[in-house]
Design an enzyme around this catalytic site. Structure first.
Site, PDB file in Angstrom:
ATOM      1  CE1 TYR A  65       8.791   7.832   9.778  1.00 39.34           C
ATOM      2  CE2 TYR A  65       9.240  10.169   9.532  1.00 39.34           C
ATOM      3  CZ  TYR A  65       8.833   8.966   8.993  1.00 39.34           C
ATOM      4  OH  TYR A  65       8.482   8.895   7.670  1.00 39.34           O
TER       5      TYR A  65
ATOM      6  NE  ARG B 271       3.367  -4.851   9.636  1.00 39.34           N
ATOM      7  CZ  ARG B 271       3.242  -3.804  10.429  1.00 39.34           C
ATOM      8  NH1 ARG B 271       3.916  -3.765  11.559  1.00 39.34           N
ATOM      9  NH2 ARG B 271       2.480  -2.774  10.098  1.00 39.34           N
TER      10      ARG B 271
ATOM     11  CB  ILE C 160       5.302   5.629  -0.618  1.00 39.20           C
ATOM     12  CG1 ILE C 160       4.717   6.994  -0.208  1.00 39.20           C
ATOM     13  CG2 ILE C 160       6.571   5.808  -1.429  1.00 39.20           C
ATOM     14  CD1 ILE C 160       5.603   7.812   0.725  1.00 39.20           C
TER      15      ILE C 160
ATOM     16  NE  ARG D  10      -0.656  -0.532   4.947  1.00 42.98           N
ATOM     17  CZ  ARG D  10      -0.533   0.428   5.864  1.00 42.98           C
ATOM     18  NH1 ARG D  10      -0.981   1.627   5.643  1.00 42.98           N
ATOM     19  NH2 ARG D  10       0.034   0.153   7.034  1.00 42.98           N
TER      20      ARG D  10
ATOM     21  CE  LYS E 209      11.358   6.731   7.501  1.00 46.73           C
ATOM     22  NZ  LYS E 209      11.290   5.614   6.545  1.00 46.73           N
TER      23      LYS E 209
HETATM   24  P1  NDP Z   1       1.979   3.454   4.986  1.00 41.36           P
HETATM   25  O1  NDP Z   1       1.710   3.567   6.456  1.00 41.36           O
HETATM   26  O2  NDP Z   1       0.886   3.736   4.026  1.00 41.36           O
HETATM   27  O3  NDP Z   1       2.635   2.033   4.644  1.00 41.36           O
HETATM   28  C1  NDP Z   1       3.696   1.528   5.418  1.00 41.36           C
HETATM   29  C2  NDP Z   1       4.156   0.232   4.831  1.00 41.36           C
HETATM   30  O4  NDP Z   1       5.221  -0.297   5.640  1.00 41.36           O
HETATM   31  C3  NDP Z   1       3.040  -0.800   4.811  1.00 41.36           C
HETATM   32  O5  NDP Z   1       3.175  -1.566   3.656  1.00 41.36           O
HETATM   33  C4  NDP Z   1       3.349  -1.629   6.047  1.00 41.36           C
HETATM   34  O6  NDP Z   1       2.873  -2.928   5.976  1.00 41.36           O
HETATM   35  C5  NDP Z   1       4.869  -1.621   5.998  1.00 41.36           C
HETATM   36  N1  NDP Z   1       5.445  -1.995   7.296  1.00 41.36           N
HETATM   37  C6  NDP Z   1       5.370  -1.319   8.461  1.00 41.36           C
HETATM   38  N2  NDP Z   1       6.003  -1.992   9.424  1.00 41.36           N
HETATM   39  C7  NDP Z   1       6.482  -3.131   8.880  1.00 41.36           C
HETATM   40  C8  NDP Z   1       7.209  -4.234   9.358  1.00 41.36           C
HETATM   41  N3  NDP Z   1       7.589  -4.352  10.630  1.00 41.36           N
HETATM   42  N4  NDP Z   1       7.536  -5.216   8.493  1.00 41.36           N
HETATM   43  C9  NDP Z   1       7.159  -5.140   7.212  1.00 41.36           C
HETATM   44  N5  NDP Z   1       6.466  -4.122   6.687  1.00 41.36           N
HETATM   45  C10 NDP Z   1       6.123  -3.130   7.517  1.00 41.36           C
HETATM   46  O7  NDP Z   1       3.211   4.421   4.760  1.00 41.36           O
HETATM   47  P2  NDP Z   1       3.633   5.309   3.504  1.00 41.36           P
HETATM   48  O8  NDP Z   1       3.353   4.625   2.247  1.00 41.36           O
HETATM   49  O9  NDP Z   1       3.124   6.655   3.753  1.00 41.36           O
HETATM   50  O10 NDP Z   1       5.207   5.360   3.772  1.00 41.36           O
HETATM   51  C11 NDP Z   1       6.136   4.498   3.130  1.00 41.36           C
HETATM   52  C12 NDP Z   1       7.535   4.943   3.529  1.00 41.36           C
HETATM   53  O11 NDP Z   1       7.712   6.312   3.172  1.00 41.36           O
HETATM   54  C13 NDP Z   1       7.779   4.855   5.032  1.00 41.36           C
HETATM   55  O12 NDP Z   1       9.109   4.437   5.265  1.00 41.36           O
HETATM   56  C14 NDP Z   1       7.595   6.281   5.499  1.00 41.36           C
HETATM   57  O13 NDP Z   1       8.334   6.552   6.654  1.00 41.36           O
HETATM   58  C15 NDP Z   1       8.129   7.048   4.296  1.00 41.36           C
HETATM   59  N6  NDP Z   1       7.621   8.411   4.205  1.00 41.36           N
HETATM   60  C16 NDP Z   1       6.289   8.675   4.077  1.00 41.36           C
HETATM   61  C17 NDP Z   1       5.867   9.981   3.966  1.00 41.36           C
HETATM   62  C18 NDP Z   1       4.438  10.341   3.805  1.00 41.36           C
HETATM   63  O14 NDP Z   1       4.141  11.534   3.756  1.00 41.36           O
HETATM   64  N7  NDP Z   1       3.515   9.408   3.684  1.00 41.36           N
HETATM   65  C19 NDP Z   1       6.808  11.088   3.999  1.00 41.36           C
HETATM   66  C20 NDP Z   1       8.178  10.702   4.128  1.00 41.36           C
HETATM   67  C21 NDP Z   1       8.545   9.409   4.220  1.00 41.36           C
HETATM   68  P3  NDP Z   1       1.416  -3.301   6.580  1.00 41.36           P
HETATM   69  O15 NDP Z   1       0.418  -2.945   5.519  1.00 41.36           O
HETATM   70  O16 NDP Z   1       1.517  -4.737   6.797  1.00 41.36           O
HETATM   71  O17 NDP Z   1       1.238  -2.514   7.840  1.00 41.36           O
END
Ligand code: NDP
Length: 237
Positions: free
Chosen positions: A143, A34, A14, A12, A147
């Site tokens: 966080y 996950r 990004i 899901r 990062k």
């Molecule tokens: P989401 O919360 O929409 O998605 C997070 C993803 O990480 C999910 O697929 C989730 O899986 C997975 N995940 C979390 N924990 C684990 C784990 N322990 N093991 C495996 N998978 C895991 O986040 P975004 O799409 O918004 O963010 C993606 C990345 O971009 C992140 O690293 C975030 O920090 C970074 N980011 C996002 C920003 C934003 O504005 N959205 C800005 C800057 C950086 P599951 O579905 O199973 O929970």
């Protein structure tokens, strides 16, 4: 040339946008998830269950991907979480859990990918960081630390593996329209929008485009870079 690409947390947000961008250009794409994954979203994607805080699960996921698609040539370490609260209220568990997922989790995947990349004389590692890693964020000590740490990982990999045609770069998104930002209170969102020179959030596709560029042949001499995708929010950092 089609490559084998792994996007962690690609079910899901990004991560999914990144997975779909690689798929669109003809690569073999695996994601780890996950929670749930709906294969109807993209039946061509090879999806593996994996919690990146579990070293054995990471090992099993890589083994499954290698058996199905071949060695991972492009790793996008995207999976990440937030658990925001002010420093004085932050428990050690809140700090450790975020670092274990965002930083150590990325390290687990990078380490596992390395041997095959070196052997194959090709590797592209892309770490999804955040503008917060260098800018800081009130209530985000855990966080931001996780990062910022990704920059140290990417630059050290660049020094270790530069001669092996393995690059390691950091993409630092600003505020992207996903579940993570949807959870922010409206007042906080309005405050953030005021600070972004572009005056808007970005779409996940705008992050994905930078990832496909970094994995491509024309980016072979870019390594150890931190590329902001933040509408100018973090300028100068
Ligand atoms: P989401 O919360 O929409 O998605 C997070 C993803 O990480 C999910 O697929 C989730 O899986 C997975 N995940 C979390 N924990 C684990 C784990 N322990 N093991 C495996 N998978 C895991 O986040 P975004 O799409 O918004 O963010 C993606 C990345 O971009 C992140 O690293 C975030 O920090 C970074 N980011 C996002 C920003 C934003 O504005 N959205 C800005 C800057 C950086 P599951 O579905 O199973 O929970």
């Amino acid at each position: 040339m089609a490559r084998t690409v792994l996007v962690t947390g690609g079910n899901r947000g990004i991560g999914l946008a990144i997975a779909q961008a690689f798929l669109k250009q003809g690569d073999r794409v695996a994601i780890t998830h996950r929670g749930s994954w709906d294969p109807a979203i993209a039946p061509e994607i090879f999806a593996v269950t994996c919690d990146i805080t579990d070293g054995e699960a990471v090992e099993a996921a890589f083994a499954a991907i290698e058996a199905e698609l071949g060695p991972v040539e492009v790793l996008v370490a995207n999976a990440g979480i937030t658990d925001d609260t002010l420093l004085m209220r932050m428990s050690e568990d809140q700090f450790t859990r975020v670092v274990d997922t965002n930083l150590t989790g990325a390290w687990r995947c990078a380490k596992r990918a390395t041997t095959k990349m070196v052997r194959g004389r090709f590797g592209r590692m892309i770490f999804i960081s955040s503008v917060i890693g260098l800018y800081g964020g009130a209530g985000q000590v855990n966080y931001a630390a996780s990062k910022a740490g990704l920059v140290g990982i990417a630059r050290s990999i660049t020094r270790e593996l530069g001669t092996r045609n393995v690059t390691a770069n950091v993409v630092a998104p600003g505020f992207i329209d996903t579940d993570m930002t949807a959870a922010l209170p409206e007042a906080r969102k309005a405050e953030i929008l005021k600070a972004i020179p572009a005056g808007r959030l970005a779409s996940a596709d705008e992050v994905a485009g930078v990832c496909t560029f970094l994995a491509g042949d024309s980016a072979g001499y870019i390594s150890g870079a931190v590329i902001p995708v933040d509408g100018g929010l973090g300028m100068g950092h």
